[in-house]
Design a protein around this motif. Structure first.
Motif, short mmCIF file in Angstrom:
data_model
loop_
_atom_site.label_atom_id
_atom_site.label_comp_id
_atom_site.label_asym_id
_atom_site.label_seq_id
_atom_site.Cartn_x
_atom_site.Cartn_y
_atom_site.Cartn_z
N VAL A 1 -5.05 -1.73 4.22
CA VAL A 1 -5.86 -0.51 4.25
C VAL A 1 -6.04 -0.04 5.70
O VAL A 1 -5.87 1.15 6.00
N TRP B 1 -13.21 -2.19 -2.59
CA TRP B 1 -13.36 -0.92 -1.84
C TRP B 1 -14.77 -0.76 -1.31
O TRP B 1 -14.98 -0.26 -0.21
N ALA C 1 0.89 -1.18 0.00
CA ALA C 1 0.00 0.00 0.00
C ALA C 1 0.92 1.21 0.00
O ALA C 1 1.64 1.45 0.96
#
Ligand SMILES: CC(C)(COP(=O)(O)OP(=O)(O)OC[C@H]1O[C@@H](n2cnc3c(N)ncnc32)[C@H](O)[C@@H]1OP(=O)(O)O)[C@@H](O)C(=O)NCCC(=O)NCCS
Length: 141
Positions: free
Chosen positions: A91, A121, A61
């Motif tokens: 996340v 998402w 990420a």
């Protein structure tokens, strides 16, 4: 084996690039050169995270913040390790790092054609903004 999570460094560049190139759904461009990645890492110390299994990078990420908003780029999990919670953990870790820097809002750009990415998402509770579109320009001569 459980993944280990740690801050990304520029020494991870080759392994990260290999993961990004081998993961469908990723969009790579000139900003992903060694210099480009070094710049985002240096400007945002400790904000980007990699997941490792047996010392192999299986997730990334890449993150930045501008003082107001956080941005996540190149969220990728190596295909054999997907659907095991690594993407969610990356996340969650990124959002916690944003919070620690006083950032209260985060965004991600996903290709409209990336159905799986969009579903991910949405599953995480992120809101699809249908009131904005993205414009870009190149600054190279
Ligand atoms: C998107 C991606 C990062 C997800 O990583 P992952 O490790 O497989 O995700 P997780 O296992 O943490 O999944 C988290 C949740 O999303 C769900 N999910 C993951 N992928 C999904 C998909 N394709 N469709 C629907 N739901 C999905 C999982 O079921 C899980 O739900 P739960 O926690 O409620 O059970 C990974 O599939 C990937 O690297 N894709 C290619 C690159 C990409 O598209 N990146 C996103 C654009 S930036």
């Amino acid at each position: 084996m459980n993944p280990q999570y740690r801050s990304a460094t520029i020494n991870d560049y080759d392994a990260m690039l290999h993961l990004w190139k081998s993961t469908p759904g990723m969009g790579l461009g000139g900003a992903d050169s060694h210099e480009g990645i070094q710049r985002i890492l240096e400007r945002n110390p400790g904000l980007s995270t990699v997941a490792e299994i047996e010392r192999t990078i299986v997730g990334t990420a890449l993150c930045s913040q501008d003082g107001r908003r956080g941005f996540i780029y190149h969220l990728a999990v190596d295909a054999p390790y997907q659907k095991r919670g690594i993407g969610r953990a990356l996340v969650d870790s990124s959002l916690e790092l944003f919070r620690q820097e006083g950032i209260t809002c985060a965004s991600v750009v996903v290709y409209a054609s990336n159905k799986e990415g969009r579903e991910f998402w949405s599953r995480l509770g992120w809101r699809l903004r249908d009131d904005v579109v993205m414009f870009s320009t190149d600054l190279l001569p």
